[in-house]
Scaffold this active site. Sequence first.
Site, PDB file in Angstrom:
ATOM      1  N   CYS A   1      37.772  30.694 -43.974  1.00 53.08           N
ATOM      2  CA  CYS A   1      36.476  30.151 -44.415  1.00 53.08           C
ATOM      3  C   CYS A   1      35.361  31.193 -44.322  1.00 53.08           C
ATOM      4  O   CYS A   1      34.406  31.134 -45.080  1.00 53.08           O
ATOM      5  CB  CYS A   1      36.116  28.911 -43.609  1.00 53.08           C
ATOM      6  SG  CYS A   1      36.059  29.202 -41.839  1.00 53.08           S
TER       7      CYS A   1
ATOM      8  N   GLU B   1      32.025  21.069 -41.282  1.00 55.42           N
ATOM      9  CA  GLU B   1      32.314  22.508 -41.217  1.00 55.42           C
ATOM     10  C   GLU B   1      32.905  22.885 -42.572  1.00 55.42           C
ATOM     11  O   GLU B   1      34.093  22.693 -42.803  1.00 55.42           O
ATOM     12  CB  GLU B   1      33.303  22.796 -40.074  1.00 55.42           C
ATOM     13  CG  GLU B   1      32.761  22.483 -38.688  1.00 55.42           C
ATOM     14  CD  GLU B   1      31.790  23.553 -38.179  1.00 55.42           C
ATOM     15  OE1 GLU B   1      31.830  24.703 -38.671  1.00 55.42           O
ATOM     16  OE2 GLU B   1      30.980  23.238 -37.285  1.00 55.42           O
TER      17      GLU B   1
END
Length: 452
Positions: A239, A205
Site C-alpha cells: 500500500c 486504512e
Amino acid sequence: MKDLLQKQRQFFATGQTKDLGFRIEQLQRLKQAILDRQEAIVAAVNADLNRPEFEAYFEIASISEINYALKHIKSWVKPKKVPTPIDQFPASAKIYPEPLGVVLIIGPWNYPFQLMISPLVGAIAAGNCAILKPSELAANTARVVTELVENTFDPAYIKSVEGGVETSQQLLAEKFDRIFFTGGTKIGKIVMEAAAKNLTPVTLELGGKSPCIVDTTVDIDRAAKRITWGKFINAGQTCIAPDYLLVDRRIKSDLLNNIKKYVGEFYGDDPSQSPDYARLISQRHFDRVAEFIGDGKVIVGGQTKPEERYIAPTVLDEVSWDAPVMEDEIFGPILPVLEYTDLNEAIDRINERPKPLALYLFSQDKQTQQQVLDRTSSGGVCLNDTVMHVGVTELPFGGVGDSGIGSYHGKASFDTFSHYKSVLKKGMWLDLDWRYAPYKGKVDLIKRVIGK
Ligand code: NAD
C-alpha cells in the site's frame, strides 16, 4: 452473524476483557501462537503470493506491535488526571480509556496476516471483543488466521470468519462498535456507507498513488537502490510502495540507469527465475496491471507470463500525467517516471490529486525537505528512503483524505479501539452559589468569568 455477535456482546458484558491481567495474558497467548506458527504463516503467504521467504517474514512483524503493547499497556489503561478550572471548585477531572465493545476487522490480501493481526493487537490491548474477516483472495493465509484464532481464543471473545464479499456484507449489516477496514478506497466508501446506517465509527486504512520525488542533492546510487527495493517488494503490491517517480530532469537518466542496475542485482537478468520475486495475486489483477505497460517507454522489464501471473519489474519513461497508469493506484511492479524542472510545479501536480498514503522525498537539502513537508499532505512521509516509516511503532500509521481515516500502530492502535471517557468528580463539602438563580447582581460576574 447475529448469533455470533450476540455471544460476543454477552462475553463483553461480563467485563472480563476489561481486566488488565486478562488483556496481558491474551496478548502473550497471541504472541506465542504466532511464534508457534511462523513456518505455517510463511508457507501460506508463499502459496498465496509466491512471496519469497524473506519477505514473507514481514508478516511476523505484528510481534513487535505485541511487544510494544505489553511494555506500555499499564500506563495506557491508567486514567489521566487533567486540571479543572477554578469555577468548578471543589472538583477533579480525569479521562478514562474504555473499550468500545465488539469490533470488526476486515483485511486485504497483500499483507494478509499482519494486516489482520496488527489491528487485533490494538483491539485486545484496549479490551474489546473482535471478529476478523480475512481476505478471500489470500485463502491459504485466511485459513492460518482462522486456525490460530480458533486454537488460541474463546470464539465468544475473538473469532475469524472466512468468506468473500457476501460474508463481508453480511457482517457490515450488523451493528459493531468500530469497523477497522484495510483495503482499497472504492470498497472503503462502501464500508463507510454501511457503517453510517448504524452510526458505527470507522477506521479506514486505504491506498493511493504515493509519489516519490528525487532531486539533485542526493546520492543517486543509494536513492535508486532504496526506490527499487520499496517498489518491487511483493511485486509492487504494497500500500505504501512508491507509486510513481517525480525526478529532477537533470539526474533522470543517471537515476534510471541505477534503478536498472539494482533490478539486475536484486532479481538477476530474468526476474521470473528469481526466488526473490513475487507474483500478482490474481488473474484480474494481472490483467489490470499488465495493461499499463503500454503507457510509456519501457526502460526496464516489460515482460509478462500470464500463466504465472508474472510481470517483470518494469520502469516506464516518457509517461504523461493523464496516462491511464497515472489515474489510480498501480498496486503492481510498474514504475512510471515523470520529470520536473521546477519543484513547485511538481508539488502543484501532486496537490491536484487525492491525498496519498505516503510521500517520499530524496533530498539532502533541508530547505527542500521543509518545502515539501509544508506544501503537501499525505498519510505519512519518509525522507530519503521508501516504506521504512511503517516499521516505526511510535509513528501512527494511516491515511488522510482519500487514503484513509484514522491511524494505528503502537499507542495509536490502543487509542483507535478505545473511547476516552471524560469524568468530572465534584466535591460535596462546598457549593459556591454563583451559578444559581436568582441571577440578580451576578451578570457582571458571569461576564467576567466567561469573557476572560
Ligand atoms: P479490497 O478493498 O478489494 O478488499 C479488502 C476487503 O474488503 C476484503 O476482505 C474483501 O473481502 C472485502 N470486500 C471487497 N469488496 C467488498 C464489498 N463490495 N463489500 C464489502 N466488503 C468487500 O482491497 P484489496 O484488493 O484486498 O487490497 C488492496 C488495497 O488495499 C489497495 O488499495 C491497498 O493500497 C490497500 N491497502 C491499504 C493498506 C493500509 O494500511 N493503508 C494496507 C494494505 C493494503
